[in-house]
Design a protein around this motif. Sequence first.
Motif, PDB file in Angstrom:
ATOM      1  N   VAL A 187     -23.368 -19.792  29.937  1.00 29.65           N
ATOM      2  CA  VAL A 187     -22.105 -19.147  30.272  1.00 29.65           C
ATOM      3  C   VAL A 187     -22.428 -18.042  31.273  1.00 29.65           C
ATOM      4  N   ALA A 188     -21.688 -18.028  32.375  1.00 32.89           N
ATOM      5  CA  ALA A 188     -21.902 -17.040  33.429  1.00 32.89           C
ATOM      6  C   ALA A 188     -20.537 -16.513  33.859  1.00 32.89           C
ATOM      7  N   THR A 189     -20.488 -15.859  35.002  1.00 36.86           N
ATOM      8  CA  THR A 189     -19.216 -15.381  35.532  1.00 36.86           C
ATOM      9  C   THR A 189     -18.988 -15.955  36.923  1.00 36.86           C
ATOM     10  N   GLY A 190     -17.722 -16.041  37.264  1.00 41.57           N
ATOM     11  CA  GLY A 190     -17.301 -16.446  38.601  1.00 41.57           C
ATOM     12  C   GLY A 190     -16.154 -15.551  39.011  1.00 41.57           C
TER      13      GLY A 190
ATOM     14  N   GLY B 183     -12.533 -15.218  41.474  1.00 44.55           N
ATOM     15  CA  GLY B 183     -11.511 -15.993  42.169  1.00 44.55           C
ATOM     16  C   GLY B 183     -10.197 -15.259  42.173  1.00 44.55           C
ATOM     17  N   GLU B 184      -9.141 -16.022  42.234  1.00 42.06           N
ATOM     18  CA  GLU B 184      -7.780 -15.504  42.323  1.00 42.06           C
ATOM     19  C   GLU B 184      -7.448 -14.494  41.222  1.00 42.06           C
ATOM     20  N   TYR B 185      -8.006 -14.671  40.036  1.00 41.05           N
ATOM     21  CA  TYR B 185      -7.699 -13.798  38.899  1.00 41.05           C
ATOM     22  C   TYR B 185      -8.812 -12.802  38.614  1.00 41.05           C
ATOM     23  N   GLY B 186      -9.694 -12.576  39.554  1.00 43.77           N
ATOM     24  CA  GLY B 186     -10.786 -11.631  39.373  1.00 43.77           C
ATOM     25  C   GLY B 186     -12.012 -12.311  38.766  1.00 43.77           C
ATOM     26  N   THR B 187     -12.868 -11.525  38.153  1.00 42.52           N
ATOM     27  CA  THR B 187     -14.101 -12.036  37.550  1.00 42.52           C
ATOM     28  C   THR B 187     -13.790 -12.577  36.164  1.00 42.52           C
ATOM     29  N   HIS B 188     -14.228 -13.806  35.911  1.00 44.74           N
ATOM     30  CA  HIS B 188     -13.967 -14.467  34.628  1.00 44.74           C
ATOM     31  C   HIS B 188     -15.170 -15.309  34.228  1.00 44.74           C
ATOM     32  N   LEU B 189     -15.200 -15.723  32.965  1.00 46.68           N
ATOM     33  CA  LEU B 189     -16.300 -16.540  32.468  1.00 46.68           C
ATOM     34  C   LEU B 189     -16.225 -17.964  32.991  1.00 46.68           C
ATOM     35  N   THR B 190     -17.407 -18.530  33.181  1.00 44.61           N
ATOM     36  CA  THR B 190     -17.535 -19.922  33.582  1.00 44.61           C
ATOM     37  C   THR B 190     -18.648 -20.550  32.752  1.00 44.61           C
ATOM     38  N   ALA B 191     -18.690 -21.852  32.742  1.00 40.97           N
ATOM     39  CA  ALA B 191     -19.779 -22.596  32.103  1.00 40.97           C
ATOM     40  C   ALA B 191     -19.973 -23.873  32.905  1.00 40.97           C
ATOM     41  N   ASP B 192     -20.971 -24.633  32.562  1.00 42.27           N
ATOM     42  CA  ASP B 192     -21.208 -25.917  33.215  1.00 42.27           C
ATOM     43  C   ASP B 192     -21.208 -25.787  34.741  1.00 42.27           C
ATOM     44  N   ASP B 193     -22.062 -24.913  35.242  1.00 42.79           N
ATOM     45  CA  ASP B 193     -22.223 -24.725  36.687  1.00 42.79           C
ATOM     46  C   ASP B 193     -20.960 -24.287  37.407  1.00 42.79           C
ATOM     47  N   GLY B 194     -20.225 -23.361  36.819  1.00 44.51           N
ATOM     48  CA  GLY B 194     -19.096 -22.757  37.508  1.00 44.51           C
ATOM     49  C   GLY B 194     -17.709 -23.192  37.095  1.00 44.51           C
ATOM     50  N   THR B 195     -17.585 -24.045  36.090  1.00 44.22           N
ATOM     51  CA  THR B 195     -16.275 -24.471  35.613  1.00 44.22           C
ATOM     52  C   THR B 195     -15.650 -23.347  34.787  1.00 44.22           C
ATOM     53  N   SER B 196     -14.420 -22.972  35.108  1.00 45.51           N
ATOM     54  CA  SER B 196     -13.739 -21.888  34.404  1.00 45.51           C
ATOM     55  C   SER B 196     -13.557 -22.224  32.931  1.00 45.51           C
ATOM     56  N   VAL B 197     -13.647 -21.203  32.087  1.00 50.21           N
ATOM     57  CA  VAL B 197     -13.398 -21.391  30.656  1.00 50.21           C
ATOM     58  C   VAL B 197     -12.273 -20.460  30.218  1.00 50.21           C
ATOM     59  N   TYR B 198     -11.610 -20.872  29.157  1.00 49.82           N
ATOM     60  CA  TYR B 198     -10.405 -20.213  28.675  1.00 49.82           C
ATOM     61  C   TYR B 198     -10.511 -19.913  27.187  1.00 49.82           C
ATOM     62  N   LEU B 199      -9.682 -18.979  26.747  1.00 46.39           N
ATOM     63  CA  LEU B 199      -9.480 -18.774  25.316  1.00 46.39           C
ATOM     64  C   LEU B 199      -8.039 -19.142  25.012  1.00 46.39           C
ATOM     65  N   TRP B 200      -7.781 -19.446  23.751  1.00 46.30           N
ATOM     66  CA  TRP B 200      -6.439 -19.867  23.331  1.00 46.30           C
ATOM     67  C   TRP B 200      -5.915 -18.900  22.293  1.00 46.30           C
ATOM     68  N   MET B 201      -4.744 -18.380  22.552  1.00 46.49           N
ATOM     69  CA  MET B 201      -4.143 -17.416  21.640  1.00 46.49           C
ATOM     70  C   MET B 201      -3.731 -18.057  20.303  1.00 46.49           C
ATOM     71  N   GLY B 202      -3.754 -19.365  20.220  1.00 46.32           N
ATOM     72  CA  GLY B 202      -3.423 -20.063  18.977  1.00 46.32           C
ATOM     73  C   GLY B 202      -4.582 -20.116  17.989  1.00 46.32           C
ATOM     74  N   ASP B 203      -5.787 -19.775  18.445  1.00 42.11           N
ATOM     75  CA  ASP B 203      -6.924 -19.735  17.524  1.00 42.11           C
ATOM     76  C   ASP B 203      -6.834 -18.491  16.657  1.00 42.11           C
ATOM     77  N   HIS B 204      -7.391 -18.594  15.475  1.00 42.67           N
ATOM     78  CA  HIS B 204      -7.405 -17.465  14.547  1.00 42.67           C
ATOM     79  C   HIS B 204      -8.856 -17.072  14.309  1.00 42.67           C
ATOM     80  N   GLY B 205      -9.253 -15.927  14.852  1.00 43.70           N
ATOM     81  CA  GLY B 205     -10.640 -15.503  14.757  1.00 43.70           C
ATOM     82  C   GLY B 205     -11.529 -16.456  15.535  1.00 43.70           C
ATOM     83  N   SER B 206     -12.709 -16.734  15.004  1.00 44.14           N
ATOM     84  CA  SER B 206     -13.651 -17.608  15.707  1.00 44.14           C
ATOM     85  C   SER B 206     -13.475 -19.077  15.331  1.00 44.14           C
ATOM     86  N   THR B 207     -12.448 -19.397  14.550  1.00 45.77           N
ATOM     87  CA  THR B 207     -12.201 -20.787  14.163  1.00 45.77           C
ATOM     88  C   THR B 207     -11.281 -21.462  15.171  1.00 45.77           C
TER      89      THR B 207
END
Length: 187
Positions: free
Chosen positions: A45-48, A50-74
């Motif tokens: 996991v690294a950073t990239g 773009g349009e929305y500023g600095t954000h996390l990436t994985a898999d050689d630069g693919t953007s990653v997201y979090l989901w507000m529907g998750d509860h804690g780390s589950t």
Amino acid sequence: MDTIAHIGRGHYAALATALAAAALLAGCGGSTPSSPGDEEGPEQVATGSGEYGTHLTADDGTSVYLWMGDHGSTSSCSGACAKAWPPVLTHGAPKAGKGVDAARLATVKRADGGTQVTYAGHPLYYFAGDGGAGDTNGEGSNGFGAKWWLVAPTGAAITEDAGSGSSMSPSMSPSMSPSDSSDGGGY
């Protein structure tokens, strides 16, 4: 004539055996990843930026997201949700790349048995609608009952348009369950 018929049947049997062996070998061969992060080994996991500023990436630069529907780390995203938003999976401890706090990286076991990468306690996902490194098409999507946001290096959700610099901690947002969505998709 019996000899010719016998030879003919032998060729058919040999052909059938060869086809069965080929099918078996094809099924046992390596497969290509069906989504980013499916490869063997620890995910980085690294950073990239773009349009929305600095954000996390994985898999050689693919953007990653979090989901507000998750509860804690589950992770609460499975089935159709996980097809649209594939989890960032790893085989081994995830590695911290440029701009990432290694202390915030961890993993969680998914209900399907996979090991999903978390950051600052939140499961990470790719978006199937992103074509590759640098794409951020999932930012702000409201799918499967809650919003999807890019992840800042602090672990906070990037919830505003480019340039505003605003973000919020996932724990500060209103919680919605996956069943709160009327359409179930929204991406």
